[in-house]
Scaffold this motif. Structure first.
Motif, PDB file in Angstrom:
ATOM      1  N   GLY A  83       0.825  -1.205   0.000  1.00  0.00           N
ATOM      2  CA  GLY A  83       0.000   0.000   0.000  1.00  0.00           C
ATOM      3  C   GLY A  83       0.859   1.254   0.000  1.00  0.00           C
ATOM      4  N   ILE A  84       0.284   2.353  -0.475  1.00  0.00           N
ATOM      5  CA  ILE A  84       1.037   3.604  -0.515  1.00  0.00           C
ATOM      6  C   ILE A  84       0.084   4.786  -0.503  1.00  0.00           C
ATOM      7  N   GLU A  85       0.468   5.800   0.265  1.00  0.00           N
ATOM      8  CA  GLU A  85      -0.280   7.067   0.312  1.00  0.00           C
ATOM      9  C   GLU A  85       0.746   8.195   0.288  1.00  0.00           C
ATOM     10  N   MET A  86       0.707   9.029  -0.768  1.00  0.00           N
ATOM     11  CA  MET A  86       1.676  10.106  -0.909  1.00  0.00           C
ATOM     12  C   MET A  86       1.344  11.270   0.012  1.00  0.00           C
ATOM     13  N   ALA A  87       2.377  11.881   0.576  1.00  0.00           N
ATOM     14  CA  ALA A  87       2.198  13.107   1.351  1.00  0.00           C
ATOM     15  C   ALA A  87       1.872  14.260   0.404  1.00  0.00           C
ATOM     16  N   GLY A  88       1.168  15.248   0.916  1.00  0.00           N
ATOM     17  CA  GLY A  88       0.740  16.374   0.090  1.00  0.00           C
ATOM     18  C   GLY A  88       1.886  17.163  -0.502  1.00  0.00           C
ATOM     19  N   ASP A  89       3.040  17.196   0.184  1.00  0.00           N
ATOM     20  CA  ASP A  89       4.184  17.956  -0.339  1.00  0.00           C
ATOM     21  C   ASP A  89       5.064  17.114  -1.261  1.00  0.00           C
ATOM     22  N   GLY A  90       4.734  15.822  -1.419  1.00  0.00           N
ATOM     23  CA  GLY A  90       5.498  14.959  -2.315  1.00  0.00           C
ATOM     24  C   GLY A  90       6.867  14.567  -1.802  1.00  0.00           C
ATOM     25  N   LYS A  91       7.179  14.878  -0.543  1.00  0.00           N
ATOM     26  CA  LYS A  91       8.505  14.589  -0.017  1.00  0.00           C
ATOM     27  C   LYS A  91       8.586  13.249   0.706  1.00  0.00           C
ATOM     28  N   SER A  92       7.462  12.587   0.914  1.00  0.00           N
ATOM     29  CA  SER A  92       7.459  11.307   1.613  1.00  0.00           C
ATOM     30  C   SER A  92       6.181  10.557   1.266  1.00  0.00           C
ATOM     31  N   PHE A  93       6.110   9.312   1.692  1.00  0.00           N
ATOM     32  CA  PHE A  93       4.879   8.534   1.548  1.00  0.00           C
ATOM     33  C   PHE A  93       4.719   7.632   2.764  1.00  0.00           C
ATOM     34  N   ILE A  94       3.516   7.165   2.962  1.00  0.00           N
ATOM     35  CA  ILE A  94       3.217   6.246   4.062  1.00  0.00           C
ATOM     36  C   ILE A  94       2.889   4.882   3.464  1.00  0.00           C
ATOM     37  N   THR A  95       3.463   3.830   4.051  1.00  0.00           N
ATOM     38  CA  THR A  95       3.182   2.472   3.603  1.00  0.00           C
ATOM     39  C   THR A  95       3.152   1.542   4.804  1.00  0.00           C
ATOM     40  N   SER A  96       2.576   0.369   4.622  1.00  0.00           N
ATOM     41  CA  SER A  96       2.521  -0.641   5.673  1.00  0.00           C
ATOM     42  C   SER A  96       3.725  -1.560   5.526  1.00  0.00           C
ATOM     43  N   VAL A  97       4.599  -1.545   6.538  1.00  0.00           N
ATOM     44  CA  VAL A  97       5.850  -2.295   6.489  1.00  0.00           C
ATOM     45  C   VAL A  97       5.775  -3.474   7.453  1.00  0.00           C
ATOM     46  N   GLY A  98       6.161  -4.634   6.975  1.00  0.00           N
ATOM     47  CA  GLY A  98       6.145  -5.793   7.860  1.00  0.00           C
ATOM     48  C   GLY A  98       6.326  -7.077   7.102  1.00  0.00           C
ATOM     49  N   SER A  99       5.803  -8.155   7.666  1.00  0.00           N
ATOM     50  CA  SER A  99       5.936  -9.470   7.056  1.00  0.00           C
ATOM     51  C   SER A  99       4.647 -10.253   7.243  1.00  0.00           C
ATOM     52  N   ARG A 100       4.459 -11.216   6.368  1.00  0.00           N
ATOM     53  CA  ARG A 100       3.279 -12.067   6.421  1.00  0.00           C
ATOM     54  C   ARG A 100       3.718 -13.494   6.102  1.00  0.00           C
ATOM     55  N   ASP A 101       3.231 -14.438   6.865  1.00  0.00           N
ATOM     56  CA  ASP A 101       3.522 -15.830   6.558  1.00  0.00           C
ATOM     57  C   ASP A 101       2.292 -16.679   6.841  1.00  0.00           C
ATOM     58  N   SER A 102       2.269 -17.857   6.249  1.00  0.00           N
ATOM     59  CA  SER A 102       1.149 -18.768   6.458  1.00  0.00           C
ATOM     60  C   SER A 102       1.686 -20.150   6.802  1.00  0.00           C
ATOM     61  N   THR A 103       0.992 -20.832   7.680  1.00  0.00           N
ATOM     62  CA  THR A 103       1.386 -22.167   8.127  1.00  0.00           C
ATOM     63  C   THR A 103       0.205 -23.122   7.988  1.00  0.00           C
ATOM     64  N   VAL A 104       0.511 -24.394   7.777  1.00  0.00           N
ATOM     65  CA  VAL A 104      -0.507 -25.427   7.674  1.00  0.00           C
ATOM     66  C   VAL A 104      -0.631 -26.143   9.010  1.00  0.00           C
ATOM     67  N   TRP A 105      -1.892 -26.356   9.439  1.00  0.00           N
ATOM     68  CA  TRP A 105      -2.173 -26.980  10.725  1.00  0.00           C
ATOM     69  C   TRP A 105      -3.079 -28.187  10.532  1.00  0.00           C
ATOM     70  N   LEU A 106      -2.928 -29.143  11.414  1.00  0.00           N
ATOM     71  CA  LEU A 106      -3.786 -30.323  11.468  1.00  0.00           C
ATOM     72  C   LEU A 106      -4.530 -30.340  12.789  1.00  0.00           C
ATOM     73  N   HIS A 107      -5.844 -30.534  12.715  1.00  0.00           N
ATOM     74  CA  HIS A 107      -6.647 -30.732  13.926  1.00  0.00           C
ATOM     75  C   HIS A 107      -7.078 -32.186  13.971  1.00  0.00           C
ATOM     76  N   ASP A 108      -6.821 -32.856  15.102  1.00  0.00           N
ATOM     77  CA  ASP A 108      -7.273 -34.227  15.293  1.00  0.00           C
ATOM     78  C   ASP A 108      -7.782 -34.399  16.719  1.00  0.00           C
ATOM     79  N   LYS A 109      -7.936 -35.625  17.171  1.00  0.00           N
ATOM     80  CA  LYS A 109      -8.499 -35.877  18.506  1.00  0.00           C
ATOM     81  C   LYS A 109      -7.652 -35.298  19.619  1.00  0.00           C
ATOM     82  N   ASP A 110      -6.360 -35.030  19.334  1.00  0.00           N
ATOM     83  CA  ASP A 110      -5.465 -34.486  20.363  1.00  0.00           C
ATOM     84  C   ASP A 110      -5.328 -32.974  20.301  1.00  0.00           C
ATOM     85  N   GLY A 111      -6.071 -32.331  19.396  1.00  0.00           N
ATOM     86  CA  GLY A 111      -6.023 -30.876  19.298  1.00  0.00           C
ATOM     87  C   GLY A 111      -5.398 -30.405  18.004  1.00  0.00           C
ATOM     88  N   ASP A 112      -4.753 -29.234  18.037  1.00  0.00           N
ATOM     89  CA  ASP A 112      -4.195 -28.598  16.847  1.00  0.00           C
ATOM     90  C   ASP A 112      -2.674 -28.742  16.824  1.00  0.00           C
TER      91      ASP A 112
END
Length: 386
Positions: A83-112
Motif C-alpha cells: 500500500g502507498i499514500e503520498m504526502a501532500g508535499d510529495g517529499k514522503s509517503f506512508i506504507t505498511s511495512v512488515g511481514s506475512r507468513d502462512s502455516t498449515v495446521w492439522l486438527h485431530d483428537k489431540d487438538g491442533d
C-alpha cells in the motif's frame, strides 16, 4: 491519465497500468513487468508514479518517471511494503511495512498441530484414506511453491516433485499421480501430470496453443476436471489424465473452480450473477453436463468429507465457522433451498457442537481436518524520498 490496479479473469492481480481518461489510445503497463501491483499513487506534480508491486517474493515500493521513465526500486530488504499514500508535499509517503507468513495446521483428537515449519505453506489436502497430508510450501530457496507430503502415521515429510514449482495441484485417489498447474512468466498456465513414485518425468497435458488451463481436480475414475480460458472467459472442462478426450462440462461461464465431490458427480464453481458481471455466486455443476444447482448467492467455500457423506460449508458473510450439512444419497448434495443458502435458517438443525470454528481446507471428519493460518506483523511507516 488514470493509474489503475488490474485483475485478470482468473482473479490474479496484474501489473498496474496507465489508462487514458478519454478512452482513446492504449493502456500501458507501468512498474516492473510480470509483477503483482496492489496499490499506486501519483506524485503531486504528476511527474512520478509510485507503486506497491511484488516482482519476486515480496512487495516493495517502485517509482517510475512519467511518461517515459524506467521502473526503479525505492525500498528493499527483508520486509514487505504494501500500500502507498503520498504526502501532500510529495517529499514522503506512508506504507505498511512488515511481514506475512502462512502455516498449515492439522486438527485431530489431540487438538491442533502445526505441520509446516519453514516458508509460506498453503493448500493442504488429505489423501483419500486420510493417512497423508499434502501441502504447498514456498521457502524462498526455489521459485514458486513446491508440493510436500507428510505421513500422518510415520511422521515423515517428503517432497513429492522436487524442483517443480506449481500454483495448484490434485492427487489421484490411489495416490499414484499428481496433476498440477504451472504458470509461465507471462501469467499463462498449463496443466502437467506426474507419477508420485518419480519413475518418469512430469508430462505436459495442456495442448500447445491453449490460452490458459488451471485448477485441476482428479475424479474417481482418473479423469480430470479443470478450468480453461477461452477468448477471455472461463469454463469447466473434463479430460483424460493423458490430455485426450477433452469436453466442456457446461457452456456457463465461471470465475473459479472450487471443489469436486468424492463420488465425482459434482464440481463447485463461482459464477457471475446475471446482470451483475462482477458479482459472484456459487453453484454445483453436474459433471455429466446435466443440472446446475444454486448453492450460495454470494461467496462461499464448500467441501466434502473424504467419504462424501457430509458437505462442510464456509459462508463468511452469513456466519462464522464451517457448518456440516448431511448429504443425500440420491442427489449427492445436502438439502438445498431453491435459491441456495441465503439465511442461517436454511442450514436446518445444525448442532452448534458440530460447527468448526474456522475456515478449513480439507476434511476427513468433524474431528480431523486441515487448515491454513496466516500471521501478519505490520506497522505504518513514513518513508522520506530522496
Amino acid at each position: 491519465m488514470a493509474l489503475v490496479v488490474e485483475m485478470d479473469n482468473r482473479g490474479n492481480i496484474l501489473p498496474c497500468r496507465v489508462v487514458p481518461f478519454e478512452g482513446g489510445g492504449n493502456a500501458r503497463i507501468v512498474g516492473p513487468a510480470d509483477s503483482t501491483c496492489i496499490a499506486s499513487a501519483w506524485s503531486p506534480d504528476g511527474k512520478w508514479i509510485y507503486l506497491s508491486a511484488k516482482k519476486d517474493d515480496r512487495f516493495q515500493i517502485w517509482r517510475q518517471g512519467f511518461p517515459n521513465g524506467e521502473p526503479e526500486l525505492v525500498t528493499s530488504g527483508p520486509t514487505s511494503q504494501e500500500g502507498i499514500e503520498m504526502a501532500g508535499d510529495g517529499k514522503s509517503f506512508i506504507t505498511s511495512v512488515g511481514s506475512r507468513d502462512s502455516t498449515v495446521w492439522l486438527h485431530d483428537k489431540d487438538g491442533d498441530h502445526q505441520i509446516s515449519s519453514e516458508g509460506n505453506a498453503a493448500a493442504p489436502s488429505f489423501s483419500s484414506d486420510g493417512n497423508r497430508l499434502y501441502y504447498l510450501v514456498a521457502n524462498g530457496q526455489t521459485p514458486g511453491y513446491e508440493l510436500l507430503v507428510k505421513d500422518l502415521i510415520g511422521e515423515k515429510i517428503e517432497k513429492v516433485l522436487p524442483g517443480y514449482p506449481m500454483a495448484a495441484y490434485s492427487v489421484s485417489r490411489d495416490g499414484k499421480e499428481v496433476a498440477f498447474a504451472v504458470s509461465d512468466p507471462g501469467g499463462h498456465s498449463a496443466l502437467w501430470v506426474a507419477p508420485t513414485d518419480h519413475r518418469s518425468s512430469p508430462r505436459r497435458i495442456s495442448l500447445a496453443g491453449t490460452e490458459t488451463e488451471d485448477s485441476p481436480f482428479f475424479l474417481p475414475d482418473g479423469d480430470l476436471i479443470f478450468r480453461a480460458i477461452e477468448s477471455g472467459s472461463n469454463f469447466l472442462y473434463r479430460m483424460k489424465a493423458d490430455g485426450s478426450g477433452r469436453q466442456k462440462i457446461s457452456s456457463q461461464r465461471i470465475f473459479d473452480a472450487k471443489a469436486v465431490s468424492p463420488d465425482g458427480r459434482w464440481v463447485i464453481a463461482s459464477i457471475p450473477v446475471a446482470g451483475e458481471e462482477h458479482t459472484a455466486e456459487s453453484a454445483a455443476f453436474a459433471v455429466d453436463g446435466g443440472l446446475t444447482v444454486p448453492l450460495c448467492p454470494g461467496y462461499c467455500l464448500p467441501n466434502w468429507n473424504a467419504a462424501g457423506t457430509v458437505m462442510f460449508l464456509y459462508f463468511p458473510s452469513l456466519f462464522n465457522g464451517t457448518y456440516p450439512l448431511p448429504v443425500k444419497h440420491d442427489s449427492g448434495l445436502p438439502t438445498l433451498p431453491p435459491s441456495g443458502f441465503e439465511r442461517l435458517a436454511d442450514l436446518g438443525n445444525v448442532k452448534t457442537s458440530a460447527v468448526i470454528p474456522r475456515q478449513v481446507d480439507s476434511i476427513v471428519s468433524s474431528s480431523v481436518y486441515a487448515y491454513t493460518q496466516e500471521n501478519a506483523r505490520r506497522n505504518l511507516y513514513r518513508i522520506p524520498l530522496p
